[in-house]
Motif scaffolding. Structure first.
Motif, PDB file in Angstrom:
ATOM      1  N   PHE A 175       3.677   4.862  -7.986  1.00 17.92           N
ATOM      2  CA  PHE A 175       3.362   3.480  -7.500  1.00 17.92           C
ATOM      3  C   PHE A 175       3.357   3.476  -5.945  1.00 17.92           C
ATOM      4  N   ASN A 176       2.219   2.906  -5.456  1.00 13.47           N
ATOM      5  CA  ASN A 176       2.292   2.473  -4.053  1.00 13.47           C
ATOM      6  C   ASN A 176       2.230   3.738  -3.133  1.00 13.47           C
ATOM      7  N   PHE A 177       1.368   4.750  -3.881  1.00 15.83           N
ATOM      8  CA  PHE A 177       1.292   5.886  -2.867  1.00 15.83           C
ATOM      9  C   PHE A 177       0.388   5.894  -1.781  1.00 15.83           C
ATOM     10  N   ASP A 178       0.929   6.260  -0.700  1.00 16.34           N
ATOM     11  CA  ASP A 178       0.032   6.227   0.869  1.00 16.34           C
ATOM     12  C   ASP A 178      -0.812   7.459   0.905  1.00 16.34           C
ATOM     13  N   LEU A 179      -2.064   7.389   0.943  1.00 19.40           N
ATOM     14  CA  LEU A 179      -3.055   8.414   1.161  1.00 19.40           C
ATOM     15  C   LEU A 179      -2.935   8.876   2.638  1.00 19.40           C
ATOM     16  N   GLU A 180      -3.334  10.160   2.952  1.00 20.17           N
ATOM     17  CA  GLU A 180      -3.339  10.662   4.178  1.00 20.17           C
ATOM     18  C   GLU A 180      -4.193   9.728   5.164  1.00 20.17           C
ATOM     19  N   ILE A 181      -5.384   9.313   4.599  1.00 18.80           N
ATOM     20  CA  ILE A 181      -6.291   8.330   5.471  1.00 18.80           C
ATOM     21  C   ILE A 181      -5.701   7.010   5.713  1.00 18.80           C
ATOM     22  N   GLY A 182      -4.730   6.592   5.175  1.00 17.93           N
ATOM     23  CA  GLY A 182      -4.103   5.150   5.609  1.00 17.93           C
ATOM     24  C   GLY A 182      -4.238   4.262   4.392  1.00 17.93           C
ATOM     25  N   LYS A 183      -4.973   4.573   3.397  1.00 20.02           N
ATOM     26  CA  LYS A 183      -5.051   3.641   2.117  1.00 20.02           C
ATOM     27  C   LYS A 183      -3.969   3.924   1.363  1.00 20.02           C
ATOM     28  N   GLN A 184      -3.658   2.908   0.561  1.00 18.21           N
ATOM     29  CA  GLN A 184      -2.703   3.056  -0.521  1.00 18.21           C
ATOM     30  C   GLN A 184      -3.178   2.798  -1.859  1.00 18.21           C
ATOM     31  N   LYS A 185      -2.526   3.784  -2.685  1.00 21.62           N
ATOM     32  CA  LYS A 185      -3.263   3.719  -4.174  1.00 21.62           C
ATOM     33  C   LYS A 185      -1.803   2.925  -4.844  1.00 21.62           C
ATOM     34  N   SER A 186      -2.124   1.750  -5.543  1.00 24.13           N
ATOM     35  CA  SER A 186      -0.926   1.027  -6.117  1.00 24.13           C
ATOM     36  C   SER A 186      -0.814   1.811  -7.457  1.00 24.13           C
ATOM     37  N   TYR A 187      -1.342   2.527  -7.926  1.00 23.33           N
ATOM     38  CA  TYR A 187      -1.069   3.343  -9.213  1.00 23.33           C
ATOM     39  C   TYR A 187      -1.720   4.766  -9.269  1.00 23.33           C
ATOM     40  N   LEU A 188      -0.893   5.751  -9.458  1.00 22.69           N
ATOM     41  CA  LEU A 188      -1.429   7.083  -9.707  1.00 22.69           C
ATOM     42  C   LEU A 188      -0.630   7.730 -10.869  1.00 22.69           C
ATOM     43  N   PRO A 189      -1.190   7.798 -11.948  1.00 25.48           N
ATOM     44  CA  PRO A 189      -0.642   8.653 -13.167  1.00 25.48           C
ATOM     45  C   PRO A 189      -0.632  10.426 -12.993  1.00 25.48           C
ATOM     46  N   LEU A 190       0.646  10.896 -12.886  1.00 32.19           N
ATOM     47  CA  LEU A 190       0.514  12.478 -12.701  1.00 32.19           C
ATOM     48  C   LEU A 190       1.012  13.128 -14.041  1.00 32.19           C
ATOM     49  N   PHE A 191       0.011  13.634 -14.658  1.00 34.58           N
ATOM     50  CA  PHE A 191       0.231  14.446 -15.905  1.00 34.58           C
ATOM     51  C   PHE A 191       0.721  15.944 -15.550  1.00 34.58           C
ATOM     52  N   TYR A 236     -13.670   9.950  -4.257  1.00 38.79           N
ATOM     53  CA  TYR A 236     -13.174  11.245  -3.986  1.00 38.79           C
ATOM     54  C   TYR A 236     -12.960  11.484  -2.555  1.00 38.79           C
ATOM     55  N   ARG A 237     -13.681  10.882  -1.747  1.00 38.69           N
ATOM     56  CA  ARG A 237     -13.296  11.252  -0.464  1.00 38.69           C
ATOM     57  C   ARG A 237     -12.251  10.617   0.321  1.00 38.69           C
ATOM     58  N   ASP A 238     -11.477   9.930  -0.428  1.00 37.09           N
ATOM     59  CA  ASP A 238     -10.197   9.344   0.142  1.00 37.09           C
ATOM     60  C   ASP A 238      -9.246  10.125   0.084  1.00 37.09           C
ATOM     61  N   TYR A 239      -9.426  11.386  -0.452  1.00 36.82           N
ATOM     62  CA  TYR A 239      -8.200  12.120  -1.063  1.00 36.82           C
ATOM     63  C   TYR A 239      -8.281  13.588  -0.278  1.00 36.82           C
ATOM     64  N   SER A 240      -7.072  13.892   0.112  1.00 39.24           N
ATOM     65  CA  SER A 240      -7.070  15.356   0.768  1.00 39.24           C
ATOM     66  C   SER A 240      -6.162  16.150  -0.068  1.00 39.24           C
ATOM     67  N   ILE A 241      -5.906  17.551   0.168  1.00 41.63           N
ATOM     68  CA  ILE A 241      -5.167  18.357  -0.453  1.00 41.63           C
ATOM     69  C   ILE A 241      -3.760  18.126  -0.106  1.00 41.63           C
ATOM     70  N   ARG A 242      -3.599  17.420   1.139  1.00 40.45           N
ATOM     71  CA  ARG A 242      -2.382  17.237   1.444  1.00 40.45           C
ATOM     72  C   ARG A 242      -1.528  16.077   0.732  1.00 40.45           C
ATOM     73  N   ASP A 243      -2.567  15.238   0.360  1.00 40.71           N
ATOM     74  CA  ASP A 243      -2.184  14.120  -0.635  1.00 40.71           C
ATOM     75  C   ASP A 243      -1.995  14.658  -1.918  1.00 40.71           C
ATOM     76  N   ILE A 244      -2.591  15.584  -2.475  1.00 40.00           N
ATOM     77  CA  ILE A 244      -2.189  16.399  -3.660  1.00 40.00           C
ATOM     78  C   ILE A 244      -0.738  17.143  -3.635  1.00 40.00           C
ATOM     79  N   ALA A 245      -0.692  17.758  -2.442  1.00 42.78           N
ATOM     80  CA  ALA A 245       0.701  18.485  -2.348  1.00 42.78           C
ATOM     81  C   ALA A 245       1.864  17.523  -2.474  1.00 42.78           C
ATOM     82  N   ARG A 246       1.456  16.438  -1.622  1.00 43.13           N
ATOM     83  CA  ARG A 246       2.628  15.493  -1.834  1.00 43.13           C
ATOM     84  C   ARG A 246       3.042  14.911  -3.198  1.00 43.13           C
TER      85      ARG A 246
END
Length: 333
Positions: free
Chosen positions: A10-26, A97-107
């Motif tokens: 919840f409330n995951f901050d992306l590298e570009i400065g946007k926030q995702k209120s919810y992300l499911p990680l499978f 999809y352009r909001d995301y970076s490989i650093r976001d995925i690593a985090r």
């Protein structure tokens, strides 16, 4: 998918400065139960997923009982890149999809590990896109990994990689049959002219049909179309462009030399995506600052995809890395 688990972020901050209120990680866990054995994290590639071993596992030649990464000794954790579609829920696909970076995925992957109470991992291993995520995970947590093993990958996106990402992105956004057409280009990039010419020899299926090379390429395209979502392909392709462990950090040698792990650089001599010479440059530069860096090379006619094909060679490289722990366990016992 059997044994597919989920972590809610919840409330995951992306590298570009946007926030995702919810992300499911499978994710999936293989081998020994969590908390009972050293952990190996396996990162999937562009069209891969968390199903790394077993009957339908895409890397069962490397991960499994009595394999190079032995599930009798290790706990294997494999996360799905959010938005890859493996959970088969279209609501979890990512359109922006352009909001995301490989650093976001690593985090995100580290968030998953910490949720699972994993504070240290014996190895993080991945091929292609998965190897780049491994590099970024090491840069984020330089003291929590014993062995970093990027395969057919790089710590940066070269101009060559960025150019091919652009071609793929244009096809995916403008073609009438985007997945098939993008896969035609990607399949050739992942192989070599020598392999294609040696295999097909300008032959036809029969006198009235298309050339075998055309049939082979189209078959790859249609197979991917039948199992993969367009939104997922766009995201995975875009992530390749964002590979760079030095972005908004110090120079490469400063960042990489701070990684405490043994770094095993594994390349393919005929790789036309992440070319071997770039990895050799990394090795030469890094060995001036860090002693526990090792270079390994797979010899293959298959090109970039050799890490998914040349299991014997790859196993020979990996076994000493993973057998070291098994031998230490035996001595301690």
């Amino acid at each position: 998918m059997e044994n597919l688990e989920k972590i809610d972020l919840f409330n995951f901050d992306l590298e570009i400065g946007k926030q995702k209120s919810y992300l499911p990680l499978f994710y999936q866990v293989f081998g020994q139960p969590l908390g009972s054995a050293p952990v190996v994290v396996v990162n999937h590639s562009l069209t891969g997923n968390s199903n790394v071993t077993g009957e339908k596992g895409w890397w069962s030649g490397i991960v499994g009982e009595k394999k190079a990464v032995d599930t009798n000794y290790f706990t294997i954790i494999a996360f799905n890149i959010p938005g890859n579609g493996f959970d088969d829920n279209i609501d979890n696909l990512i359109d922006n999809y352009r909001d995301y970076s490989i650093r976001d995925i690593a985090r995100i992957f580290w968030e998953g590990l910490f949720f699972l109470k994993v504070e240290n991992v014996y190895a993080i291993i991945g091929g292609s896109l998965g190897g780049a995520i491994a590099w970024e995970m090491a840069a984020l947590q330089p003291d929590k990994i014993d062995n970093l093993i990027p395969i057919a990958s790089d710590w940066k996106a070269t101009d060559w990689v960025i150019a091919n990402v652009l071609i793929q992105d244009q096809i995916l956004n403008h073609s009438d049959d985007p997945i098939v057409d993008a896969r035609l280009h990607a399949t050739l990039l992942y192989r070599t002219p020598e392999y294609v010419n040696q295999r097909f020899k300008r032959s036809k299926l029969d006198e009235l049909s298309v050339l075998q090379i055309e049939n082979w390429l189209l078959d790859h395209g249609f197979k991917l179309k039948n199992r993969y979502r367009l939104a997922a392909y766009k995201l995975m392709n875009h992530l390749l462009k964002t590979i760079d462990i030095t972005r908004n950090r110090l120079d490469f040698l400063t960042v990489a030399s701070g990684i405490e792990a043994n770094i095993h650089l594994i390349t393919v001599d005929t790789d036309y995506l992440f070319i071997a010479e770039e990895t050799r440059k990394t090795y030469r530069e890094l060995t001036n600052k860090k002693h526990n860096v090792f270079y390994h090379q797979i010899q293959s006619i298959h090109g970039h995809d050799a890490y998914l094909i040349e299991f014997n060679q790859l196993s020979d490289i990996l076994k000493p890395i993973f057998n070291y722990h098994k031998e230490q366990t035996y001595v301690s016992a």
